[in-house]
Design a protein around this motif. Sequence first.
Motif, PDB file in Angstrom:
ATOM      1  N   ILE A  68      -4.240  13.652  10.953  1.00  0.00           N
ATOM      2  CA  ILE A  68      -4.014  13.739   9.508  1.00  0.00           C
ATOM      3  C   ILE A  68      -5.268  13.279   8.782  1.00  0.00           C
ATOM      4  N   PHE A  69      -5.792  14.140   7.921  1.00  0.00           N
ATOM      5  CA  PHE A  69      -6.896  13.790   7.031  1.00  0.00           C
ATOM      6  C   PHE A  69      -6.302  13.261   5.721  1.00  0.00           C
ATOM      7  N   TYR A  70      -6.891  12.205   5.160  1.00  0.00           N
ATOM      8  CA  TYR A  70      -6.401  11.684   3.889  1.00  0.00           C
ATOM      9  C   TYR A  70      -7.559  11.445   2.930  1.00  0.00           C
ATOM     10  N   ASN A  71      -7.267  11.544   1.647  1.00  0.00           N
ATOM     11  CA  ASN A  71      -8.257  11.390   0.585  1.00  0.00           C
ATOM     12  C   ASN A  71      -8.377   9.904   0.231  1.00  0.00           C
ATOM     13  N   LYS A  72      -9.498   9.288   0.589  1.00  0.00           N
ATOM     14  CA  LYS A  72      -9.664   7.850   0.388  1.00  0.00           C
ATOM     15  C   LYS A  72      -9.648   7.462  -1.092  1.00  0.00           C
ATOM     16  N   LYS A  73     -10.268   8.270  -1.917  1.00  0.00           N
ATOM     17  CA  LYS A  73     -10.348   7.951  -3.349  1.00  0.00           C
ATOM     18  C   LYS A  73      -8.963   7.912  -3.980  1.00  0.00           C
ATOM     19  N   ILE A  74      -8.153   8.902  -3.678  1.00  0.00           N
ATOM     20  CA  ILE A  74      -6.797   8.941  -4.240  1.00  0.00           C
ATOM     21  C   ILE A  74      -5.959   7.796  -3.692  1.00  0.00           C
ATOM     22  N   PHE A  75      -6.151   7.456  -2.430  1.00  0.00           N
ATOM     23  CA  PHE A  75      -5.437   6.309  -1.851  1.00  0.00           C
ATOM     24  C   PHE A  75      -5.782   5.029  -2.613  1.00  0.00           C
ATOM     25  N   ARG A  76      -7.058   4.833  -2.903  1.00  0.00           N
ATOM     26  CA  ARG A  76      -7.464   3.623  -3.639  1.00  0.00           C
ATOM     27  C   ARG A  76      -6.839   3.615  -5.039  1.00  0.00           C
ATOM     28  N   GLU A  77      -6.872   4.756  -5.701  1.00  0.00           N
ATOM     29  CA  GLU A  77      -6.310   4.839  -7.049  1.00  0.00           C
ATOM     30  C   GLU A  77      -4.805   4.548  -7.044  1.00  0.00           C
ATOM     31  N   ALA A  78      -4.144   4.871  -5.941  1.00  0.00           N
ATOM     32  CA  ALA A  78      -2.706   4.608  -5.824  1.00  0.00           C
ATOM     33  C   ALA A  78      -2.418   3.198  -5.314  1.00  0.00           C
ATOM     34  N   GLY A  79      -3.480   2.424  -5.046  1.00  0.00           N
ATOM     35  CA  GLY A  79      -3.303   1.046  -4.599  1.00  0.00           C
ATOM     36  C   GLY A  79      -2.917   0.914  -3.140  1.00  0.00           C
ATOM     37  N   ILE A  80      -3.188   1.945  -2.357  1.00  0.00           N
ATOM     38  CA  ILE A  80      -2.855   1.911  -0.925  1.00  0.00           C
ATOM     39  C   ILE A  80      -4.084   1.472  -0.145  1.00  0.00           C
ATOM     40  N   GLU A  81      -3.984   0.340   0.535  1.00  0.00           N
ATOM     41  CA  GLU A  81      -5.110  -0.220   1.275  1.00  0.00           C
ATOM     42  C   GLU A  81      -5.151   0.333   2.695  1.00  0.00           C
ATOM     43  N   GLU A  82      -6.316   0.132   3.329  1.00  0.00           N
ATOM     44  CA  GLU A  82      -6.500   0.648   4.690  1.00  0.00           C
ATOM     45  C   GLU A  82      -5.443   0.105   5.649  1.00  0.00           C
ATOM     46  N   LYS A  83      -5.061  -1.152   5.469  1.00  0.00           N
ATOM     47  CA  LYS A  83      -4.077  -1.751   6.373  1.00  0.00           C
ATOM     48  C   LYS A  83      -2.679  -1.186   6.159  1.00  0.00           C
ATOM     49  N   GLU A  84      -2.489  -0.415   5.080  1.00  0.00           N
ATOM     50  CA  GLU A  84      -1.175   0.162   4.781  1.00  0.00           C
ATOM     51  C   GLU A  84      -1.085   1.637   5.161  1.00  0.00           C
ATOM     52  N   LEU A  85      -2.063   2.141   5.891  1.00  0.00           N
ATOM     53  CA  LEU A  85      -2.023   3.540   6.304  1.00  0.00           C
ATOM     54  C   LEU A  85      -0.789   3.790   7.158  1.00  0.00           C
ATOM     55  N   PRO A  86      -0.129   4.929   6.959  1.00  0.00           N
ATOM     56  CA  PRO A  86       1.146   5.174   7.653  1.00  0.00           C
ATOM     57  C   PRO A  86       0.979   5.355   9.153  1.00  0.00           C
ATOM     58  N   THR A  87       1.881   4.745   9.903  1.00  0.00           N
ATOM     59  CA  THR A  87       1.838   4.860  11.366  1.00  0.00           C
ATOM     60  C   THR A  87       3.126   5.432  11.942  1.00  0.00           C
ATOM     61  N   THR A  88       4.190   5.521  11.132  1.00  0.00           N
ATOM     62  CA  THR A  88       5.465   6.078  11.594  1.00  0.00           C
ATOM     63  C   THR A  88       5.915   7.166  10.623  1.00  0.00           C
ATOM     64  N   TRP A  89       6.913   7.942  11.034  1.00  0.00           N
ATOM     65  CA  TRP A  89       7.462   8.980  10.146  1.00  0.00           C
ATOM     66  C   TRP A  89       7.952   8.372   8.828  1.00  0.00           C
ATOM     67  N   GLU A  90       8.654   7.274   8.926  1.00  0.00           N
ATOM     68  CA  GLU A  90       9.205   6.643   7.723  1.00  0.00           C
ATOM     69  C   GLU A  90       8.080   6.190   6.791  1.00  0.00           C
ATOM     70  N   GLU A  91       7.040   5.586   7.366  1.00  0.00           N
ATOM     71  CA  GLU A  91       5.913   5.133   6.544  1.00  0.00           C
ATOM     72  C   GLU A  91       5.167   6.318   5.926  1.00  0.00           C
ATOM     73  N   LEU A  92       5.109   7.424   6.637  1.00  0.00           N
ATOM     74  CA  LEU A  92       4.463   8.620   6.107  1.00  0.00           C
ATOM     75  C   LEU A  92       5.215   9.131   4.877  1.00  0.00           C
ATOM     76  N   GLU A  93       6.535   9.147   4.946  1.00  0.00           N
ATOM     77  CA  GLU A  93       7.342   9.562   3.793  1.00  0.00           C
ATOM     78  C   GLU A  93       7.095   8.640   2.593  1.00  0.00           C
TER      79      GLU A  93
END
Length: 437
Positions: A156-181
């Motif tokens: 899965i490729f993700y947009n780092k800039k948009i993640f930062r703007e949404a307040g999602i930190e690197e340690k919060e990257l999804p690792t399970t189906w539920e977290e991905l949702e």
Amino acid sequence: MKKSKVLVFTISLLLLLAGCGDGKNKGESTSSGDETEKVTLDFWSFWGSGMRREVIEEIIEDFNDSQNEIEVKYSYQPWGDIWTKSLSAITAGNPPDVIVQDINSVAQRAEAKQSVNLTEFIDKDTSDKFYPQLWEAGLYGKDTYGIPFNTDTYVIFYNKKIFREAGIEEKELPTTWEELETTAQKLDIKKGNAYERIGFYPLWNISPDIWAVNADGGTGWFDGDKVAIDTPNKVDLFDWILKWQEHYGKDTINRYEAEFGSGVSDPFVSGLVTMVAQNINYYSNLVSNAPEDFEFGIIPLPEKEKGEGHWTWGGGFVLEVPYGAKNPEASYKFIDYLTSTEVQEKFGEKSFDIMANREANENLINSSELSEDGQMVYQVADEQFKNTVLTPAPLKAPDFANLVNEQIDQILLGTKKPEEGLEDAQKAVEKLVDQNN
């Protein structure tokens, strides 16, 4: 007595002259610099433009200059035509000498006598150069018919800039189906009934076949020779996909798909979609089309639940000698050159393909020829291969996918429940296998 001496002298002189010859052996130059006739090989691939075309032509030139026994000619064949043309050429008795073929159908061509058994030409430690599942995919029985060239794995490729703007930190990257949702919903932008941005949708650029491997502990539609379509984990998978479908709505999904384009219109590049599941070679698209300041990261396909494994699927291509090729030994010498560490590394640097030669990939992780993003891509690929599964088509049911896809379509359209559709697919494929026994 004199006649005998003359006869012996004459024979000796003839033998001496014959031994001296004209100084030419096959592949050697004469004193005037002329070369004897070389073995000419016709090499077919579908690399017709861009960096892949440039680098393969450069590699062929290097090979031709490196020795004087073999001359390789390159024949570009369009994607979609190459394998049909090669089959016709084999049937006509005039095949190419080396060809790039799909890695997941090696055994089918071997069984149909469309390719040459290469085992006699291979050193016993050759297999150690490659990722093991890639080498195994080139086998028919215990013999080798295809030598791995390049490969892929889904991430899965993700947009780092948009993640930062949404307040999602690197340690919060999804690792399970539920977290991905949960992560995807944080990234959604919805105004009224319309989505202006979508966090993630699992069936864009990735098929249910790959998610089936991810969901079921690395098992695809077959577990060895056993049909493994109707399993609890795969039923859960389609319940999960339908949940995504319900979240965004079919109209939104269809509208987005209609707007998808390539280049700068790519939905991930344009920011329309924040995460995409993709073949890791998608990186080459980002290099060509994304803005210079575009920041992306890569994560494995998430686990169904913690501890179940980040299983993913891989494909790729092998080098084969088609049946009827005039000089298989010379063909293999060229194949051996193409799969050497140095050449594989060179191809990877220019094309951004993930190479089958493991040492070449490991070297590319630290290659000064690549950017930090490029090095990161090769590192992720190398790490992912412990979870990457190949799914060669079973010999007893080579066309089974049509039966499965027919049922998947009905599940996604809502005309069958997942458990019903998968049960019907299981029965249909089992019947096909029985018919071919």
